[in-house]
Design an enzyme around this catalytic site. Structure first.
Site, PDB file in Angstrom:
ATOM      1  N   GLN A 118      11.758  25.884 -46.505  1.00 57.69           N
ATOM      2  CA  GLN A 118      12.691  25.499 -47.552  1.00 57.69           C
ATOM      3  C   GLN A 118      14.122  25.916 -47.200  1.00 57.69           C
ATOM      4  OE1 GLN A 118       9.677  26.883 -48.064  1.00 57.69           O
ATOM      5  NE2 GLN A 118       8.661  25.216 -49.147  1.00 57.69           N
ATOM      6  N   PRO A 122      10.321   9.026 -46.051  1.00 61.55           N
ATOM      7  CA  PRO A 122       9.826  10.400 -45.926  1.00 61.55           C
ATOM      8  C   PRO A 122       9.969  11.200 -47.214  1.00 61.55           C
ATOM      9  CG  PRO A 122      11.939  10.163 -44.826  1.00 61.55           C
ATOM     10  CD  PRO A 122      11.525   8.788 -45.233  1.00 61.55           C
ATOM     11  N   GLU A 157       8.194  14.769 -49.462  1.00 62.00           N
ATOM     12  CA  GLU A 157       7.444  16.015 -49.336  1.00 62.00           C
ATOM     13  C   GLU A 157       6.095  15.793 -50.040  1.00 62.00           C
ATOM     14  OE1 GLU A 157       8.770  20.624 -49.990  1.00 62.00           O
ATOM     15  OE2 GLU A 157      10.338  19.112 -49.716  1.00 62.00           O
ATOM     16  N   PRO A 178       5.687  23.767 -56.427  1.00 59.88           N
ATOM     17  CA  PRO A 178       5.786  25.160 -56.879  1.00 59.88           C
ATOM     18  C   PRO A 178       7.027  25.382 -57.735  1.00 59.88           C
ATOM     19  CG  PRO A 178       5.112  25.104 -54.594  1.00 59.88           C
ATOM     20  CD  PRO A 178       5.463  23.690 -54.976  1.00 59.88           C
TER      21      PRO A 178
END
Length: 272
Positions: free
Chosen positions: A14, A34, A36, A48
């Site tokens: 990150q 693209p 995540e 998260p």
């Protein structure tokens, strides 16, 4: 391998500059879409949340700065539905697929892939191959200055602004906290070490992209990836995102390094 890869996976941690790279690749219209894809947690189907990065932390002076947890909705997709969706959504019409994977997301990828039929193995590389095929181009984006990276992430978990510049009023609500930054520093450093261990163990030789070079000449770094995919490097656009770092970032980095008595950056090629 008889031809250039038609799928690529950006491997990063990150706040390393990976979003700048993938959004620039997306902007070409030829290098996949693209995303995540592997960040969503099974219990919530959410990425998260700020407090989940601080699991086990009991310091209320840190936790008070982070939004409460949202419950989300548990995932119900089958492994086959998951794979079909990712393969479809990540590809442009020319058949090129793009995605991004952070080290903390690797257990989620392998867990999903475990439900696919005719698995070739149980490790991470086989999970990637069973999802995307055997010829995947790996692109490693890294940032040697992990103290600066941790400061960037600490601001982002408070503002929840992960790309582009935050509204000044939103950014002003973020507060400096050496303990919060140090917690993220440890996580990011260990994730980067884990990627480098995996490259050695799995015999993976990715394209290496240094954050500093990516930030200073985004177009050239994007062109390198396009060329490896047998796409026209001339498609590489100017930077498509505004940098979030500002004078406040520099102040916090200097303050954190003083508070932590200096932290050495992780050298390229270093391992645990």
């Amino acid at each position: 391998m008889t031809s250039r890869p038609r799928a690529y996976l950006v491997l990063a941690t990150q706040r390393s500059g990976s979003t700048l790279l993938v959004e620039s690749l997306r902007a070409t219209g030829q290098a996949g879409h693209p995303e995540e894809f592997f960040q969503y947690l099974p219990h919530s189907d959410l990425a998260p949340q700020p407090r989940e990065w601080f699991a086990g932390v009991t310091d209320e002076s840190i936790l008070r700065l982070l939004d409460p947890l949202e419950p989300g909705t548990p995932q119900t997709e089958t492994a086959q539905e998951w794979a079909a969706r990712i393969r479809s959504v990540g590809a442009t019409d020319n058949g090129v697929w793009g995605g991004k994977l952070m080290w903390n997301q690797t257990p989620l990828l392998t867990a999903h892939a475990a439900g696919l039929p005719n698995r070739s193995g149980t490790d991470l590389r086989s999970a990637i191959a069973d999802l995307l095929g055997p010829d995947v181009l790996y692109v490693h984006v890294y940032r040697d200055d992990i103290a600066a990276q941790a400061v960037s992430m600490w601001r982002a978990v408070q503002t929840r602004v992960w790309r582009g510049a935050a509204d000044p009023e939103v950014d002003a609500r973020a507060e400096y906290h050496a303990g919060g930054i140090a917690h993220l520093h440890r996580i990011l450093a260990e994730q980067e070490r884990s990627w480098r261990r995996w490259f050695a163990e799995a015999d993976v030789s990715p394209i290496e992209i240094d954050y500093r070079q990516l930030a200073s000449d985004t177009t050239a770094e994007v062109a390198r990836v396009l060329e490896a995919l047998d796409l026209d490097p001339g498609l590489a656009p100017p930077p498509v995102l505004q940098r979030q770092a500002n004078a406040r970032s520099s102040d916090w980095i200097a303050r954190y390094l003083r508070d932590s008595h200096g932290t050495e950056p992780l050298e390229k090629g270093a391992s645990a």
